[in-house]
Design an enzyme around this catalytic site. Structure first.
Site, PDB file in Angstrom:
ATOM      1  N   ARG A 229      80.742  -1.644 -55.527  1.00 48.42           N
ATOM      2  CA  ARG A 229      81.839  -2.150 -54.694  1.00 48.42           C
ATOM      3  C   ARG A 229      82.953  -2.642 -55.615  1.00 48.42           C
ATOM      4  NH1 ARG A 229      80.018   0.394 -51.290  1.00 48.42           N
ATOM      5  NH2 ARG A 229      79.311  -0.162 -49.202  1.00 48.42           N
TER       6      ARG A 229
ATOM      7  N   GLU B 136      90.820  -0.690 -52.372  1.00 52.51           N
ATOM      8  CA  GLU B 136      90.735   0.733 -52.009  1.00 52.51           C
ATOM      9  C   GLU B 136      91.093   1.016 -50.552  1.00 52.51           C
ATOM     10  OE1 GLU B 136      86.486   1.329 -52.948  1.00 52.51           O
ATOM     11  OE2 GLU B 136      86.183   1.827 -50.841  1.00 52.51           O
TER      12      GLU B 136
ATOM     13  N   HIS C 249      85.663   6.839 -53.804  1.00 52.66           N
ATOM     14  CA  HIS C 249      84.467   6.463 -53.037  1.00 52.66           C
ATOM     15  C   HIS C 249      83.756   7.696 -52.480  1.00 52.66           C
ATOM     16  CE1 HIS C 249      82.744   2.635 -51.131  1.00 52.66           C
ATOM     17  NE2 HIS C 249      81.810   3.567 -51.149  1.00 52.66           N
TER      18      HIS C 249
HETATM   19  P1  NAI Z   1      69.459  -2.251 -53.167  1.00 53.56           P
HETATM   20  O1  NAI Z   1      69.499  -3.334 -52.160  1.00 53.56           O
HETATM   21  O2  NAI Z   1      68.304  -1.303 -53.175  1.00 53.56           O
HETATM   22  O3  NAI Z   1      69.594  -2.871 -54.640  1.00 53.56           O
HETATM   23  C1  NAI Z   1      70.504  -3.878 -54.970  1.00 53.56           C
HETATM   24  C2  NAI Z   1      69.891  -4.686 -56.112  1.00 53.56           C
HETATM   25  O4  NAI Z   1      70.881  -5.606 -56.586  1.00 53.56           O
HETATM   26  C3  NAI Z   1      68.682  -5.510 -55.697  1.00 53.56           C
HETATM   27  O5  NAI Z   1      67.599  -5.247 -56.572  1.00 53.56           O
HETATM   28  C4  NAI Z   1      69.154  -6.965 -55.820  1.00 53.56           C
HETATM   29  O6  NAI Z   1      68.121  -7.849 -56.213  1.00 53.56           O
HETATM   30  C5  NAI Z   1      70.219  -6.818 -56.884  1.00 53.56           C
HETATM   31  N1  NAI Z   1      71.192  -7.899 -56.901  1.00 53.56           N
HETATM   32  C6  NAI Z   1      71.677  -8.645 -55.868  1.00 53.56           C
HETATM   33  N2  NAI Z   1      72.602  -9.517 -56.316  1.00 53.56           N
HETATM   34  C7  NAI Z   1      72.692  -9.332 -57.650  1.00 53.56           C
HETATM   35  C8  NAI Z   1      73.477  -9.938 -58.664  1.00 53.56           C
HETATM   36  N3  NAI Z   1      74.386 -10.882 -58.387  1.00 53.56           N
HETATM   37  N4  NAI Z   1      73.318  -9.498 -59.926  1.00 53.56           N
HETATM   38  C9  NAI Z   1      72.433  -8.518 -60.225  1.00 53.56           C
HETATM   39  N5  NAI Z   1      71.661  -7.914 -59.300  1.00 53.56           N
HETATM   40  C10 NAI Z   1      71.798  -8.313 -58.031  1.00 53.56           C
HETATM   41  O7  NAI Z   1      70.843  -1.452 -52.974  1.00 53.56           O
HETATM   42  P2  NAI Z   1      71.179   0.044 -53.384  1.00 53.56           P
HETATM   43  O8  NAI Z   1      70.803   0.962 -52.281  1.00 53.56           O
HETATM   44  O9  NAI Z   1      70.656   0.314 -54.745  1.00 53.56           O
HETATM   45  O10 NAI Z   1      72.776  -0.005 -53.409  1.00 53.56           O
HETATM   46  C11 NAI Z   1      73.470  -0.776 -54.364  1.00 53.56           C
HETATM   47  C12 NAI Z   1      74.930  -0.838 -53.982  1.00 53.56           C
HETATM   48  O11 NAI Z   1      75.514   0.468 -54.072  1.00 53.56           O
HETATM   49  C13 NAI Z   1      75.214  -1.235 -52.517  1.00 53.56           C
HETATM   50  O12 NAI Z   1      75.256  -2.641 -52.384  1.00 53.56           O
HETATM   51  C14 NAI Z   1      76.551  -0.626 -52.231  1.00 53.56           C
HETATM   52  O13 NAI Z   1      77.545  -1.591 -52.480  1.00 53.56           O
HETATM   53  C15 NAI Z   1      76.670   0.497 -53.266  1.00 53.56           C
HETATM   54  N6  NAI Z   1      76.799   1.826 -52.655  1.00 53.56           N
HETATM   55  C16 NAI Z   1      77.870   2.609 -53.024  1.00 53.56           C
HETATM   56  C17 NAI Z   1      78.027   3.873 -52.479  1.00 53.56           C
HETATM   57  C18 NAI Z   1      79.150   4.773 -52.889  1.00 53.56           C
HETATM   58  O14 NAI Z   1      79.390   5.813 -52.232  1.00 53.56           O
HETATM   59  N7  NAI Z   1      79.883   4.493 -53.953  1.00 53.56           N
HETATM   60  C19 NAI Z   1      77.092   4.374 -51.463  1.00 53.56           C
HETATM   61  C20 NAI Z   1      75.967   3.489 -51.195  1.00 53.56           C
HETATM   62  C21 NAI Z   1      75.854   2.248 -51.771  1.00 53.56           C
END
Ligand code: NAI
Length: 331
Positions: free
Chosen positions: A234, A263, A295
Site C-alpha cells: 500500500r 494513487e 496497482h
Molecule cells: P497477510 O495478512 O497474509 O500478511 C500480512 C503480514 O503482515 C502478516 O504476517 C502480519 O503479521 C504482518 N504485519 C502486520 N503489521 C505489520 C507491521 N507493522 N510490520 C511488519 N509486518 C506486519 O496479507 P497478504 O495477503 O500477504 O497481503 C499483504 C498486503 O499486500 C495487503 O495488506 C495489501 O495491502 C497488499 N496487496 C496488494 C495488492 C496489489 O495488487 N498490489 C493485491 C493484494 C494485496
C-alpha cells in the site's frame, strides 16, 4: 440480491457476469467510484460492491444507510478504504476477498526486482531505438544478495520462497514469524537491523495507523546505501517525499512501486491526454532508477476469477442470512 457494483471496468463486468451464472444476483454495474458524491446511486440497493479506490467514510456510509443498504462487499483483500468503526456502528455487514491470488502479487514483486536490477525497462527502449549499447545497464547477481521481507504473511512468504530458489539470503520483520519462512532459513530481525543488512527491502505488510510511513526519513537513513526498495503493498507505507530525498542522495539505489500514496487520483485511469498535476509523482518519474506500475500486481486471469467467485459467494451468504467466513464486520 440487488447489488450496486461500483467502480467497474470492462474486465470486472466480464468476470463478475461469468461467475454470476451460478449465483444469480441482480448486478447493476456502475462506472463511478463510490464516494460521498456518488453514494445516492446506491439508493434502494441492499448491497454495494466496491474496490480499493472507493471511499467508504462516515458521510458515504450514512447516505448508504439512509438509502437502505445493509451489505458491503469489497472485491479486495485490503479494507483500509472502509471506515469499519462507523460501518459497525451503522450495522453494516462487510465482507472481503481475503486471498485471491497471493501468487499474482508475489510474481509482480519479483518482476519489479528483476527489471530494476537488470534495467530491463531501459533496455527495452534502447533496443527499439537501435541503441544496442549496454553501458549503464549493469546489474548484480541476486544469488547471495540479502533480501529483507517486511510482512511475511501470504504474499511475503511466496516472495521469500521465490527468492530462496534464486539463492538469496532472507531476513524478515513481522510481529508473527511465519513457520514457512523460518523453514526457508529466514532470520527475523528488528526493522532497523533488517534495513541495515538488506540489499533489497520488499514491503508486504498491511497499511494500518502503525505502519503508515513505516519507511520515512528515519528508516531510510538505516538502509544500506544504494539499496533497492520495493512496495507492492500500500502506497502510504512509504513517505514519498522522504523516498525522493533518499533517491537524490543515493541512499535509495532503486525504487519499484506498484502502489503510491496519492494513487486514487491517477491509477486505473487513462490520463495520457491530460496534464498530471501531482508534482511529487512527476518527480518520481524523472529518476532512471524508479519503476512504477499502476496497482496491477493483482491483475491476473486467475485472480479475477477468484475475486468474482468469492465476492458473489460472500453476497450469497449474506442474502441467505448465513455467517460469512470472509466477514470483517457482521450485522
Ligand atoms: P497477510 O495478512 O497474509 O500478511 C500480512 C503480514 O503482515 C502478516 O504476517 C502480519 O503479521 C504482518 N504485519 C502486520 N503489521 C505489520 C507491521 N507493522 N510490520 C511488519 N509486518 C506486519 O496479507 P497478504 O495477503 O500477504 O497481503 C499483504 C498486503 O499486500 C495487503 O495488506 C495489501 O495491502 C497488499 N496487496 C496488494 C495488492 C496489489 O495488487 N498490489 C493485491 C493484494 C494485496
Amino acid at each position: 440480491m440487488q447489488v450496486a457494483v461500483f467502480n467497474t471496468k470492462p474486465y470486472d463486468r466480464q468476470f463478475l457476469t461469468a461467475a454470476n451464472q451460478t449465483h444469480r444476483h441482480e448486478l447493476t454495474f456502475l462506472e463511478p467510484r463510490l464516494n460521498r458524491a456518488t453514494s445516492l446511486l446506491a439508493h434502494g440497493f441492499p448491497a454495494v460492491c466496491v474496490f480499493i479506490n472507493d471511499v467508504l467514510d462516515r458521510p458515504t456510509l450514512e447516505v448508504l444507510k439512509a438509502g437502505g443498504t445493509q451489505f458491503i462487499a469489497t472485491r479486495s483483500a485490503g479494507f483500509n478504504h472502509i471506515d469499519l468503526k462507523t460501518a459497525a456502528e451503522l450495522d453494516f455487514a462487510v465482507v472481503r476477498v481475503p486471498a485471491y491470488s497471493p501468487y499474482a502479487v508475489a510474481d509482480h514483486t519479483v518482476g519489479l526486482m528483476l527489471s530494476l536490477n537488470r534495467k530491463i525497462h531501459r533496455a527495452y527502449n534502447r533496443v527499439r531505438e537501435g541503441n544496442f549499447s549496454i553501458e549503464g545497464l549493469m546489474g548484480f547477481d541476486l544469488h547471495s544478495a540479502t533480501v529483507g521481507v517486511v510482512g511475511t504473511g501470504k504474499i511475503g512468504a511466496l516472495v521469500a520462497k521465490a527468492l530462496h530458489g534464486m539463492g538469496c539470503r532472507l531476513l524478515g520483520f513481522d510481529p508473527y514469524p511465519n513457520p514457512d519462512c523460518l523453514a526457508l532459513g529466514m532470520d527475523y530481525l528488528p526493522l532497523p537491523e533488517l534495513l541495515r543488512q538488506s540489499d533489497i527491502v520488499t514491503l508486504h505488510c498491511p497499511l494500518t495507523p502503525e505502519s503508515h510511513h513505516l519507511i520515512g526519513e528515519e528508516t531510510i537513513a538505516h538502509l544500506k546505501p544504494g539499496a533497492m526498495l520495493i512496495n507492492t503493498s500500500r502506497g502510504a507505507l512509504i513517505d514519498t517525499q522522504a523516498a525522493i530525498d533518499g533517491l537524490k542522495s543515493g541512499q535509495i539505489g532503486y525504487l519499484g512501486l506498484d502502489v503510491y500514496e496519492q494513487e486514487e487520483a491517477l491509477f486505473f485511469e487513462n490520463l495520457s491526454e491530460e496534464v498530471i498535476a501531482d508534482d511529487v509523482f512527476q518527480r518520481l518519474l524523472t529518476f532512471p532508477n524508479v519503476l512504477i506500475t499502476s496497482h496491477q500486481a493483482f491483475f491476473t486471469r486467475n485472480a479475477l476469477i477468484n475475486i468474482a467467485e468469492t465476492t458473489l459467494a460472500n453476497l450469497t451468504d449474506l442474502a441467505a442470512g448465513r455467517p460469512c467466513p470472509n466477514a470483517i464486520a457482521a450485522r
